[in-house]
Design a protein around this motif. Sequence first.
Motif, short mmCIF file in Angstrom:
data_model
loop_
_atom_site.label_atom_id
_atom_site.label_comp_id
_atom_site.label_asym_id
_atom_site.label_seq_id
_atom_site.Cartn_x
_atom_site.Cartn_y
_atom_site.Cartn_z
N HIS A 14 0.84 -1.21 0.00
CA HIS A 14 0.00 0.00 0.00
C HIS A 14 0.87 1.25 0.00
O HIS A 14 1.91 1.30 0.66
CB HIS A 14 -0.90 0.03 1.24
CG HIS A 14 -1.91 -1.07 1.25
ND1 HIS A 14 -3.17 -0.92 0.71
CD2 HIS A 14 -1.85 -2.35 1.69
CE1 HIS A 14 -3.84 -2.06 0.85
NE2 HIS A 14 -3.07 -2.95 1.43
N ASP A 19 -3.99 3.84 2.36
CA ASP A 19 -3.62 4.04 3.76
C ASP A 19 -2.18 3.69 4.08
O ASP A 19 -1.83 3.52 5.25
CB ASP A 19 -4.59 3.28 4.68
CG ASP A 19 -4.65 1.80 4.36
OD1 ASP A 19 -4.02 1.36 3.39
OD2 ASP A 19 -5.34 1.07 5.11
N HIS A 44 -6.09 0.30 -1.60
CA HIS A 44 -7.51 0.01 -1.40
C HIS A 44 -8.37 0.77 -2.41
O HIS A 44 -8.35 2.02 -2.45
CB HIS A 44 -7.94 0.42 0.01
CG HIS A 44 -7.26 -0.34 1.11
ND1 HIS A 44 -7.58 -1.65 1.42
CD2 HIS A 44 -6.28 0.01 1.98
CE1 HIS A 44 -6.84 -2.05 2.44
NE2 HIS A 44 -6.04 -1.07 2.80
N HIS A 251 2.41 -1.21 4.72
CA HIS A 251 1.73 0.09 4.79
C HIS A 251 2.72 1.19 5.20
O HIS A 251 2.33 2.17 5.84
CB HIS A 251 0.60 0.06 5.81
CG HIS A 251 -0.68 -0.61 5.35
ND1 HIS A 251 -0.78 -1.96 5.09
CD2 HIS A 251 -1.92 -0.11 5.08
CE1 HIS A 251 -2.02 -2.25 4.71
NE2 HIS A 251 -2.74 -1.14 4.70
FE FE Z 1 -4.96 -1.02 4.65
#
Ligand code: FE
Length: 284
Positions: A14, A19, A44, A251
């Motif tokens: 990500h 996020d 996402h 992330h």
């Molecule tokens: Fe996530």
Amino acid sequence: MPPESSASADLHLHSDRSDGTETPATVVRQARLAGLATIALTDHDTTRGWDEASQAALREGIALLPGAEISSKHRGFSVHVLAYLFDPTHPELTRLMARVRDDRIGRAEQFVENLAREYPLTWDDVIAQRADDATIGRPHIADALVAGGFATSREDAFRGPLNPAGRHYVGHYAPDPLEVVRLIVRAGGVAVIAHPAGRGMMPDRMIRALLAEGLAGFELGHRENVRSGVMHLRSFVEAHDLIVTGSSDYHGAGKPNRLGEHTTAPVMVDRIIAGASGSAPILG
Ligand code: FE
Ligand code: AMP
Ligand code: FE
Ligand code: ZN
């Protein structure tokens, strides 16, 4: 665990287009520094990071599978579907992702309204934590809570005020996983269920229905999967010769997940590429 070889693939990352905390270009760079040979950007419900990540992949000399992690829900149970190499202009799939993103905005506003009864938190505080046009989610609200001194980390915020069992929680629209898989396949993509053996498993009936729609495989290597669930899904993998992936779900600083902590075998990467017709991998 460091990647085992220069052929390591990590297919679930990500960026700040959703996020993650790093730009797509930084994610690609970090992946190269971590020794990965192939990655997928799977923000996402969006493809907004594809262009920047593609350019970075060419610069860094790394292979990139453009992708997305699409939110879906079956009887209130959240299912995340990883989509690889689909056509990013496919009308139905782009409409579906746009609907999820749009609904996430109203949902986040409502969430902030609920939180504001207890914390001096404003919508502007949340927007300040989000890159332009990023898919908004609870992690951005978490970052605003941290910035305001009301939580010590995303983790802490998720345990506390952002918890689904808590009084502030608001859900968002998410399509049925059957529809998501159907549209990914129609858009020429390859669909793989993300962290399929975490807390709560899809019933076998659901799995069979997803396979009938063209589901290609499962992300069996993921820190949130539990062993018993993975064992169960292996029986489906063997019976249907499915694709198996392993990924970090990186992330940036938003989660402890480290690049390459789970990896995908090169033969599986090849199967994903061979099974897709919606867009081409970037072979940097
Ligand atoms: Fe996530
Ligand atoms: P949402 O889809 O807006 O409900 O938010 C879910 C997202 O929050 C997931 O994509 C996760 O990446 C992230 N998330 C869930 N739990 C945690 C946690 N404990 N710490 C950091 N991020 C989390
Ligand atoms: Fe997920
Ligand atoms: Zn993810």
